[in-house]
Design an enzyme around this catalytic site. Structure first.
Site, short mmCIF file in Angstrom:
data_model
loop_
_atom_site.label_atom_id
_atom_site.label_comp_id
_atom_site.label_asym_id
_atom_site.label_seq_id
_atom_site.Cartn_x
_atom_site.Cartn_y
_atom_site.Cartn_z
N GLY A 78 12.55 -4.05 -12.80
CA GLY A 78 12.52 -3.22 -11.60
C GLY A 78 13.67 -3.52 -10.66
N HIS B 14 6.47 -5.34 -16.53
CA HIS B 14 5.45 -6.39 -16.39
C HIS B 14 4.41 -6.11 -15.33
CE1 HIS B 14 6.98 -8.87 -12.81
NE2 HIS B 14 7.97 -8.03 -13.00
N CYS C 57 7.60 -12.28 -4.76
CA CYS C 57 8.96 -12.79 -4.62
C CYS C 57 9.07 -13.77 -3.47
CB CYS C 57 9.93 -11.64 -4.41
SG CYS C 57 10.02 -10.61 -5.86
N1 PLP Z 1 9.80 -3.24 -6.47
C1 PLP Z 1 8.53 -3.58 -6.20
C2 PLP Z 1 7.72 -2.70 -5.30
C3 PLP Z 1 7.97 -4.73 -6.75
O1 PLP Z 1 6.72 -5.07 -6.49
C4 PLP Z 1 8.78 -5.54 -7.60
C5 PLP Z 1 8.26 -6.82 -8.16
O2 PLP Z 1 7.68 -7.64 -7.47
C6 PLP Z 1 10.09 -5.14 -7.87
C7 PLP Z 1 10.56 -3.98 -7.29
C8 PLP Z 1 10.98 -5.94 -8.79
O3 PLP Z 1 10.62 -5.75 -10.13
P1 PLP Z 1 11.00 -6.82 -11.27
O4 PLP Z 1 10.11 -8.00 -11.05
O5 PLP Z 1 10.70 -6.12 -12.56
O6 PLP Z 1 12.44 -7.14 -11.12
#
Ligand code: PLP
Length: 378
Positions: free
Chosen positions: A68, A196, A317
């Protein structure tokens, strides 16, 4: 362990596990012309078709990425490189994967107001669109929030932006597999997805873009993915992603997961002073975000972990870092209460008894940590 942290990563679906192991066994490069290479190519193309059919789009408009974060970065930077005189319209609700790219772009940014229920204000968006000068508006907005699960009025927002001659990128990472995500109905120009979050393996994602939407490649090399994202494809990851998307939640499953979340919230609803965030808005089926003043989020996560329940404070995160949630702050939640928030998220393999066990563990921990909250007021 009872896993209640689906918004961080959902457990791997059995369909995805099977697809990953079959693809791992192949061990060939999808760009190779020999027969095993062609087999690997067909695995990638099958996944592309699986995703396209779920979002009502064409396979050729989907670009596979590493997740993402990369899909968002490609959309934002790839669009900004070609849009003439852009101005970004966005909210304080966005994920760091989006925010960091916006901040680094150097493009002027306007923030759209957020309502107390966690939804962006459509009237503020319309007002701001009336004042764009000779800029081209580029709206960057998520479909469902990772912390509160609140679903944004993306179709309405994209319509007014389109009428104003602008573009919309939608971070649909938390929405795919949990809600109906249809490219045409949403009317956006770009959408980012991640494997994921819906029961596929980590390290795979995709960007969908509308035919004709400006998109400049950000990673150059061997010209894979129609030269929009060079690099040998993650064949096992992509295979698992496609299988997980195909197995994703039906309306029935979503109802079942909603009922689990609602049961969980109902078991806590009587706690004096407890606040559930975004409960008044439409939310993802499995997400609950709540706080009890004085019971710090980090302490709650640790207490729940000791009781065998996996939950999160704030977004995945930022867990580990003690930082007040920007999302709750944007919703007008005071700092001390926001620092007492946790996110419990259920999903495809959750059961009603998980909600009951999680609620019981939380109540036990809360009674121990903040007994005064449970005392009868004189
Ligand atoms: N955007 C949102 C709303 C998310 O919740 C996340 C992941 O926590 C991401 C983007 C990033 O995705 P990825 O973990 O696949 O890099």
């Amino acid at each position: 362990m009872i896993y209640c942290d689906y918004n961080a990563t959902a457990p791997l679906r059995p369909e995805a596990r099977d697809a990953v192991s079959i693809a791992l066994e192949l061990g060939a490069n999808p760009s190779s012309v020999h027969s095993v290479g062609r087999k690997a190519r067909s695995v990638v193309e099958k996944a592309r078709t699986q995703i396209a059919s779920v979002i009502g789009a064409r396979g050729e408009d989907i670009v596979f990425t590493s997740g993402g974060t990369e899909a968002n970065a490609l959309a934002i930077n790839g669009a900004l490189a070609l849009i003439e005189n852009p101005i970004i319209l966005t909210t304080d609700l966005e994920h760091p994967a989006v925010k960091a790219n916006i901040e680094a772009s150097g493009v002027p940014v306007r923030r759209i107001a957020v309502e107390g229920n966690g939804s962006l204000s459509l009237s503020d968006l319309s007002d701001q669109l009336n004042d764009m000068g000779d800029h081209t508006p580029f709206l960057i907005l998520m479909l469902a929030n990772n912390e509160t699960g609140v679903i944004q009025p993306v179709a309405d927002a994209a319509r007014v932006v389109r009428d104003a001659g602008g573009f919309t990128h939608c971070d649909a990472v938390q929405a795919l597999g949990k809600l109906n995500v249809n490219a045409a109905l949403l009317g956006v120009d770009y959408m980012a997805f991640s494997s994921h979050k819906l029961g596929g393996p980590q390290g795979a994602g995709a960007l969908w873009f509308r035919v004709g939407a400006p998109l400049k490649p950000q990673q150059l090399g061997g010209g894979q993915e129609r030269s929009l994202r060079s690099g040998t494809e993650n064949v096992p990851g992509i295979a698992g992603f496609g299988a997980a998307v195909s197995a994703c939640m039906s309306a029935e499953d979503a109802k079942r997961v909603s009922a689990i979340r609602d049961k969980f919230e109902s078991l806590l609803s009587d706690v004096p002073g407890i606040r559930f965030f975004g409960r008044e808005a439409d939310r993802l089926p499995g997400t609950s975000n709540f706080a009890l003043e004085g019971f710090k989020g980090e302490t709650q996560v640790m207490a729940m972990d000791l009781a065998g329940i996996a939950v999160s404070s704030g977004s995945a995160c930022s867990s580990g870092k003690v930082k007040t949630s920007d999302v709750l702050t944007a919703m007008g939640v005071e700092e001390t209460l926001a620092n007492s928030a946790i996110r419990v998220s259920f999903g495809w393999a959750s059961e009603l008894k998980d909600a009951e066990a999680a609620a019981e563990a939380w109540l036990k921990a809360a009674r121990r940590a903040v007994p005064e909250a449970f005392m009868e007021k004189a």
